[in-house]
Write a protein that holds these residues in place. Structure first.
Motif, short mmCIF file in Angstrom:
data_model
loop_
_atom_site.label_atom_id
_atom_site.label_comp_id
_atom_site.label_asym_id
_atom_site.label_seq_id
_atom_site.Cartn_x
_atom_site.Cartn_y
_atom_site.Cartn_z
N TRP A 126 -10.60 -6.16 -1.41
CA TRP A 126 -10.18 -5.66 -2.73
C TRP A 126 -10.22 -4.14 -2.69
N ALA A 168 -8.79 -1.64 -4.10
CA ALA A 168 -8.80 -0.78 -5.29
C ALA A 168 -10.15 -0.82 -5.99
N TYR A 183 -15.25 0.75 -7.73
CA TYR A 183 -14.09 1.41 -8.31
C TYR A 183 -14.23 2.92 -8.14
N TRP A 209 -12.09 6.09 -12.70
CA TRP A 209 -11.99 4.89 -13.52
C TRP A 209 -13.35 4.54 -14.14
N TRP A 242 -5.70 -11.21 -13.39
CA TRP A 242 -5.64 -10.31 -14.54
C TRP A 242 -4.33 -10.50 -15.31
N ALA A 296 -6.41 0.58 -16.74
CA ALA A 296 -6.84 0.35 -15.36
C ALA A 296 -5.67 0.63 -14.40
N LEU A 299 -5.36 0.38 -10.49
CA LEU A 299 -5.86 -1.00 -10.52
C LEU A 299 -4.76 -1.86 -11.15
N GLY A 349 -5.29 -7.85 -10.18
CA GLY A 349 -6.68 -8.21 -9.95
C GLY A 349 -7.00 -9.63 -10.35
N ALA A 377 -9.94 -5.71 -7.85
CA ALA A 377 -8.63 -5.10 -8.04
C ALA A 377 -7.93 -4.76 -6.74
N ARG A 378 -6.61 -4.77 -6.84
CA ARG A 378 -5.72 -4.32 -5.78
C ARG A 378 -4.69 -3.41 -6.43
N SER A 379 -4.12 -2.52 -5.66
CA SER A 379 -3.06 -1.67 -6.19
C SER A 379 -1.68 -2.14 -5.75
#
Length: 161
Positions: A18, A20, A40, A44, A72, A87, A92, A95, A112-114
């Motif tokens: 993950w 991000a 994070y 953020w 998400w 986010a 972010l 996620g 989270a991932r970008s």
């Protein structure tokens, strides 16, 4: 392998999976986790804290009210305060949240991932990893003081770099 090493290995695995960032609360009682790991970016974390977004975050609300794993994107209709949009402004973009309740305690995390939505396989692995972390830290009174100190240092390192 001693529990301290397994915990470190799982945290590193989550960090790699993950990129991000993530926030994991283990053994949450009322609203406070026994252990908290965050990776994070500081910008953020600062925004999230300054604006008090934890009270408005659909990821946190879902984690307190459910067990299992959800993307998400499936929570977007519950994001009246725009937490997920904020986010995304910090990279972010995608996620998942996973939550478990076992043996009288609850653990949860937002991840989270970008670059892309998480796959079903990644969500299954995420749930397994959180369950392992939950189980490894369940009997806090049986963990050696050195393990407590290591967990504390890991949390500080991840949160502050």
């Amino acid at each position: 392998m001693p529990s301290q090493e397994k915990i470190s290995e799982l945290i590193e695995k989550l960090h790699a999976a993950w990129p991000a960032g993530f926030a994991v609360g283990l053994h949450v009682t009322f609203t406070a986790p026994r252990y908290m790991f965050q990776s994070y970016e500081k910008s953020w974390l600062d925004t999230y804290t300054r604006l008090g977004l934890v009270l408005l975050d659909p990821v946190v609300r879902w984690g307190f009210s459910n067990t299992g794993t959800i993307r998400w994107s499936d929570l977007a209709d519950q994001d009246d305060a725009g937490v997920l949009k904020r986010a995304a402004e910090h990279g972010l973009n995608y996620g998942a949240v996973t939550a478990i309740a076992r043996n009288g305690t609850r653990s949860m995390g937002g991840f989270a991932r970008s670059d892309r939505e998480p796959t079903d396989a990644e969500l299954a692995t995420l749930s397994e990893d959180l369950t392992s972390l939950h189980d490894l830290t369940r009997d806090v009174e049986h963990l050696a003081p050195s393990v407590h100190e290591t967990l504390k240092q890991m949390s500080i390192y991840l949160t502050h770099g």
